[in-house]
Design a protein around this motif. Structure first.
Motif, PDB file in Angstrom:
ATOM      1  N   ARG A  80     -44.739  36.611  10.906  1.00 26.29           N
ATOM      2  CA  ARG A  80     -44.816  36.893  12.344  1.00 26.29           C
ATOM      3  C   ARG A  80     -43.522  36.570  13.063  1.00 26.29           C
ATOM      4  NH1 ARG A  80     -48.985  32.860  13.988  1.00 26.29           N
ATOM      5  NH2 ARG A  80     -47.664  31.804  12.488  1.00 26.29           N
ATOM      6  N   THR A  81     -42.886  35.441  12.695  1.00 26.66           N
ATOM      7  CA  THR A  81     -41.713  34.965  13.427  1.00 26.66           C
ATOM      8  C   THR A  81     -40.419  35.081  12.641  1.00 26.66           C
ATOM      9  OG1 THR A  81     -41.912  32.698  12.606  1.00 26.66           O
ATOM     10  CG2 THR A  81     -43.166  33.270  14.613  1.00 26.66           C
ATOM     11  N   GLY A  82     -40.514  35.200  11.313  1.00 26.34           N
ATOM     12  CA  GLY A  82     -39.341  35.231  10.458  1.00 26.34           C
ATOM     13  C   GLY A  82     -38.817  33.857  10.092  1.00 26.34           C
ATOM     14  N   GLU A  83     -39.395  32.788  10.669  1.00 28.52           N
ATOM     15  CA  GLU A  83     -38.905  31.437  10.406  1.00 28.52           C
ATOM     16  C   GLU A  83     -39.125  31.052   8.949  1.00 28.52           C
ATOM     17  OE1 GLU A  83     -39.679  26.789  11.700  1.00 28.52           O
ATOM     18  OE2 GLU A  83     -40.761  28.369  12.735  1.00 28.52           O
ATOM     19  N   CYS A  84     -38.108  30.433   8.358  1.00 27.67           N
ATOM     20  CA  CYS A  84     -38.225  29.913   7.007  1.00 27.67           C
ATOM     21  C   CYS A  84     -39.010  28.604   7.083  1.00 27.67           C
ATOM     22  CB  CYS A  84     -36.847  29.673   6.394  1.00 27.67           C
ATOM     23  SG  CYS A  84     -36.931  29.000   4.714  1.00 27.67           S
ATOM     24  N   LEU A  85     -40.114  28.531   6.356  1.00 29.36           N
ATOM     25  CA  LEU A  85     -40.956  27.335   6.394  1.00 29.36           C
ATOM     26  C   LEU A  85     -40.357  26.196   5.580  1.00 29.36           C
ATOM     27  CD1 LEU A  85     -44.448  29.044   6.165  1.00 29.36           C
ATOM     28  CD2 LEU A  85     -43.131  28.423   8.193  1.00 29.36           C
ATOM     29  N   ASP A  86     -39.380  26.501   4.744  1.00 27.02           N
ATOM     30  CA  ASP A  86     -38.720  25.483   3.930  1.00 27.02           C
ATOM     31  C   ASP A  86     -37.428  24.975   4.556  1.00 27.02           C
ATOM     32  OD1 ASP A  86     -40.638  25.659   1.746  1.00 27.02           O
ATOM     33  OD2 ASP A  86     -39.784  27.657   1.437  1.00 27.02           O
ATOM     34  N   ASP A  87     -36.874  25.736   5.477  1.00 28.52           N
ATOM     35  CA  ASP A  87     -35.637  25.349   6.170  1.00 28.52           C
ATOM     36  C   ASP A  87     -35.651  26.021   7.543  1.00 28.52           C
ATOM     37  OD1 ASP A  87     -33.092  24.945   7.180  1.00 28.52           O
ATOM     38  OD2 ASP A  87     -32.056  25.535   5.338  1.00 28.52           O
ATOM     39  N   PRO A  88     -36.175  25.337   8.577  1.00 23.49           N
ATOM     40  CA  PRO A  88     -36.331  25.963   9.894  1.00 23.49           C
ATOM     41  C   PRO A  88     -35.026  26.370  10.579  1.00 23.49           C
ATOM     42  CG  PRO A  88     -37.229  23.706   9.876  1.00 23.49           C
ATOM     43  CD  PRO A  88     -36.719  24.000   8.509  1.00 23.49           C
ATOM     44  N   THR A  89     -33.876  26.052   9.987  1.00 17.55           N
ATOM     45  CA  THR A  89     -32.614  26.496  10.569  1.00 17.55           C
ATOM     46  C   THR A  89     -32.271  27.923  10.156  1.00 17.55           C
ATOM     47  OG1 THR A  89     -31.244  25.644   8.749  1.00 17.55           O
ATOM     48  CG2 THR A  89     -31.741  24.118  10.576  1.00 17.55           C
ATOM     49  N   VAL A  90     -33.086  28.496   9.254  1.00 15.64           N
ATOM     50  CA  VAL A  90     -32.836  29.847   8.722  1.00 15.64           C
ATOM     51  C   VAL A  90     -34.039  30.726   9.069  1.00 15.64           C
ATOM     52  CG1 VAL A  90     -32.426  31.191   6.628  1.00 15.64           C
ATOM     53  CG2 VAL A  90     -31.470  28.891   6.840  1.00 15.64           C
ATOM     54  N   SER A  91     -33.767  31.995   9.372  1.00 13.99           N
ATOM     55  CA  SER A  91     -34.876  32.912   9.652  1.00 13.99           C
ATOM     56  C   SER A  91     -34.491  34.336   9.301  1.00 13.99           C
ATOM     57  CB  SER A  91     -35.294  32.831  11.123  1.00 13.99           C
ATOM     58  OG  SER A  91     -34.235  33.241  11.961  1.00 13.99           O
ATOM     59  N   LEU A  92     -35.521  35.151   9.180  1.00 13.05           N
ATOM     60  CA  LEU A  92     -35.357  36.591   9.008  1.00 13.05           C
ATOM     61  C   LEU A  92     -35.525  37.242  10.372  1.00 13.05           C
ATOM     62  CD1 LEU A  92     -37.740  37.192   5.961  1.00 13.05           C
ATOM     63  CD2 LEU A  92     -35.244  37.153   5.905  1.00 13.05           C
ATOM     64  N   ARG A  93     -34.849  38.327  10.591  1.00 10.70           N
ATOM     65  CA  ARG A  93     -35.079  39.120  11.797  1.00 10.70           C
ATOM     66  C   ARG A  93     -36.425  39.821  11.639  1.00 10.70           C
ATOM     67  NH1 ARG A  93     -30.091  41.840  13.183  1.00 10.70           N
ATOM     68  NH2 ARG A  93     -29.809  39.985  14.427  1.00 10.70           N
ATOM     69  N   VAL A  94     -37.176  39.918  12.711  1.00  9.27           N
ATOM     70  CA  VAL A  94     -38.470  40.594  12.692  1.00  9.27           C
ATOM     71  C   VAL A  94     -38.464  41.745  13.689  1.00  9.27           C
ATOM     72  CG1 VAL A  94     -39.747  38.539  11.967  1.00  9.27           C
ATOM     73  CG2 VAL A  94     -39.509  39.038  14.384  1.00  9.27           C
ATOM     74  N   TRP A  95     -39.281  42.737  13.410  1.00 10.18           N
ATOM     75  CA  TRP A  95     -39.461  43.880  14.294  1.00 10.18           C
ATOM     76  C   TRP A  95     -40.943  44.022  14.632  1.00 10.18           C
ATOM     77  CZ3 TRP A  95     -35.737  43.682  10.680  1.00 10.18           C
ATOM     78  CH2 TRP A  95     -34.459  44.095  11.055  1.00 10.18           C
ATOM     79  N   ALA A  96     -41.218  44.432  15.848  1.00  7.94           N
ATOM     80  CA  ALA A  96     -42.594  44.758  16.229  1.00  7.94           C
ATOM     81  C   ALA A  96     -42.991  46.032  15.491  1.00  7.94           C
ATOM     82  CB  ALA A  96     -42.693  44.969  17.733  1.00  7.94           C
TER      83      ALA A  96
END
Length: 115
Positions: A80-96
């Motif tokens: 839903r958010t792209g947030e990495c659950l193992d390292d919250p400083t990293v994320s994926l871009r998400v699209w609606a």
């Protein structure tokens, strides 16, 4: 300004498996969840390995949150958010996403392909 881009038919997405798509010159990974039917779109580029592999990731859940785990190093990302659950400083871009007349569509803004 935003617009919706048709990507594929809903039936083309196998539940709990990823599919890669090229949308406005950007590689994205689409996931259709079997338990809810929701469709999620995230970057296909794994931020840790820098390889376009996220569509090959493992769909699952952690604490009731739908996730995809990178096939390279197994970091889990919230779909839903792209947030990495193992390292919250990293994320994926998400699209609606939405499904309209049997087609999966991804929202693009500003004509740039950026969410």
């Amino acid at each position: 300004m935003s617009r919706w881009q048709r990507v594929c038919t809903l039936d083309a997405l196998v539940p709990d498996r990823g599919a890669a798509a090229l949308v406005d010159d950007r590689q994205i990974a689409l996931f259709r969840l079997s338990d809810t039917g929701d469709v999620h779109a995230v970057d296909h580029l794994d931020p840790f390995s820098r390889a376009n592999v996220m569509a090959r990731g493992l769909v699952g859940s952690r604490g009731g949150v739908a996730t995809v785990a990178s096939p390279m190093h197994k970091q889990a990302f919230d779909l839903r958010t792209g947030e990495c659950l193992d390292d919250p400083t990293v994320s994926l871009r998400v699209w609606a996403t939405r499904v309209a007349d049997g087609w999966v569509e991804v929202e693009l803004t500003d004509g740039t392909g950026e969410p």
